[in-house]
Design an enzyme around this catalytic site. Sequence first.
Site, short mmCIF file in Angstrom:
data_model
loop_
_atom_site.label_atom_id
_atom_site.label_comp_id
_atom_site.label_asym_id
_atom_site.label_seq_id
_atom_site.Cartn_x
_atom_site.Cartn_y
_atom_site.Cartn_z
N ASP A 144 0.78 -1.24 0.00
CA ASP A 144 0.00 0.00 0.00
C ASP A 144 0.82 1.30 0.00
O ASP A 144 1.80 1.41 0.74
CB ASP A 144 -0.86 0.09 1.27
N GLN A 163 4.12 0.85 2.25
CA GLN A 163 4.38 -0.40 2.96
C GLN A 163 5.62 -1.03 2.32
O GLN A 163 5.67 -1.23 1.10
CB GLN A 163 3.18 -1.35 2.83
N SER A 204 -0.44 0.25 7.40
CA SER A 204 -0.84 1.44 6.65
C SER A 204 -1.41 2.55 7.52
O SER A 204 -1.93 2.31 8.61
CB SER A 204 -1.86 1.06 5.58
N GLU A 237 -10.44 -2.61 4.35
CA GLU A 237 -9.12 -2.05 4.64
C GLU A 237 -9.03 -0.63 4.05
O GLU A 237 -9.81 -0.25 3.17
CB GLU A 237 -8.02 -2.91 4.00
C1 FRU Z 1 -3.79 -3.71 2.64
C2 FRU Z 1 -3.18 -4.12 3.95
C3 FRU Z 1 -3.57 -3.16 5.05
C4 FRU Z 1 -2.45 -3.31 6.03
C5 FRU Z 1 -1.27 -3.52 5.13
C6 FRU Z 1 -0.21 -4.41 5.70
O1 FRU Z 1 -3.13 -4.20 1.54
O2 FRU Z 1 -3.57 -5.45 4.26
O3 FRU Z 1 -4.84 -3.40 5.60
O4 FRU Z 1 -2.29 -2.19 6.83
O5 FRU Z 1 -1.77 -4.08 3.93
O6 FRU Z 1 0.90 -4.48 4.89
#
Ligand code: FRU
Length: 600
Positions: free
Chosen positions: A143, A159, A200, A313
Amino acid sequence: MKNDNTLKTLTAAGLLALAVACEQPAQNKLADNLYMYTIEVQQKYLLLPIENEATEVKMQLLVENTPIGEPINIRIAQNQIDYWIPIEIEAYKGKKLTLSFNEAQNARMGFSKIKQSANYNFVYQEKYRPLYHFSPQYGWTNDPNGMVYYKGEYHLFFQYNPYGCKWGNMHWGHAVSKDLVQWEELPYALAPDKLGAIYSGCVVIDKDNTAGFGKDAMVAIFTSAGEQQVQSLAYSLDNGRTFTKYEGNPVLTHPTIVDFRDPKVFWYAPTQQWIMSLATSQTITFYGSKNLKEWTQLSEFGEGIGNHDGVWECPDLFPLTYEGQTKWVLFVSINPGSPNGGSATQYFIGNFDGKTFTPDPLPYPLWIDYGRDNYAGVTWNNVPAEDGRRLFIGWMSNWDYANEVPTTNFRNAMTLARTLNLAHNGEHLVVASKPVKEMERLRNETISLPNKTATTTTFEQLLNNNDGAYELTFSIIPNGSDNFSFSLLNDKGEELTYIFDIANKTLVTNRAKSSVAFNANFAAMLIKAPLTAKKSYTIRLLVDKASTELFVNDGEVVQTNTIFPTEAYNALRFKTDKGTLSIKNVTIYKLSASETAISY
Ligand code: FRU
């Protein structure tokens, strides 16, 4: 999402005890399940050999027997070295550095290959490296996070796993851009801590110093994902170059909700407070705060509306205007649940009164992108009012196969930065998106092809020396045909086809024969988007090595799909089953590179 084993198996204290107890020099196998590597630091980097499919071991870095950071999960090579990962160690010159591994099988050949080096050399321009999309130099990304505009820079955090090309060890990577096109990667901004990995979240500029970190502090609000998912703060007083974690973390917890994450915060002037949208299992909960530290629940949205086939999410709530009227848009990413399999982002259009989001009655679920590869996208905070755009970027992959795409030193990229607006598709309001206008600066060679009216026609060569990074624009006038297509082709017999099935009001993308084989799920399905009947369709297609972003009618219908062709697509074929198509204004723009590569 995936299992997070961070911190579970071996504590830093346990590894420290072992390191101190075993004062052997250099590389030691201590027991079947333990390995220590010790050196005196002389160079800039420590290089670690990684094998993509090796099982993870837990690694702790110690300097003079003091643990640095949290244990890291890492796929040290077992049978073959796929690529190398660097750790900067220059700051410890002259000191004793130890890497301590547990759960390490005897046969891990990679242990003996770990080395110090003055350089980190790797092939940046690997086959599927995008030329004008952001991708990290090395390592994994998912993300986009914390997008904020501040003092002439667009920040993009993301991320990030700096220790391998699969998901894990979540950090916030960091890149900046002056124009949303040319990105410069900076050192990562946030690393895991005792509360867990850094999932995230967002960044706000605290103009009135409501949190007390300083006027105009850049405040990151993110999920700490350890034993529990909780929300934390970190702030920067130097334009995002360094962050300090707030000592009062976490600032928001929940006793029972397991999936409790991805805060997105904005300042709501009418009630003089911050509003947080948070993904809470399969709803979005809104919280309010005067100081970013104490949060009160305002309302919860989502039961019985939209898609609920997976975990909700990465929400984002923001206003857009349509014909002078303000509407509020709520983005909710969901995995799984995409109409085309895996992960995708749905949205709702409605009103927000400072407490509650009330959706308009529309045919939900609606999706911001009907391709398979646009996920977890949210919008930039703090874009100046005189700019006025609502700017968006998404992750250009899908959880169905993101960990397996055939790249080497890095995995996954972001979509283009896009401008969002409300449009009417003839039936109802939709959120339309198109590439930011700054993208046009990359057009450095333009070729125009003649207009044609035909049943089938192929433009055999789009570009000389086609390196797979270009933009195509044209109009198709169906002349009454209710089923027609266009395809990108290459000399290897691969193709990517877009079918306009007007009779079924569907735009279908077929990438079954578009790519090298790496995952059955990637190629298997036809990728469908709703399409309303029109007299003409304007097409804009941006291709960048391993990605395609299709914008129909100014972004009313969007499909982002990754592709991994053996060689660049260099021909364009149009076809209809009945009658003729008129193809007008076919223009090809060769696009140049965007990322400033860090030199190692
Ligand atoms: C979305 C997610 C978020 C989380 C992150 C972890 O792709 O699953 O919900 O914060 O990726 O890497």
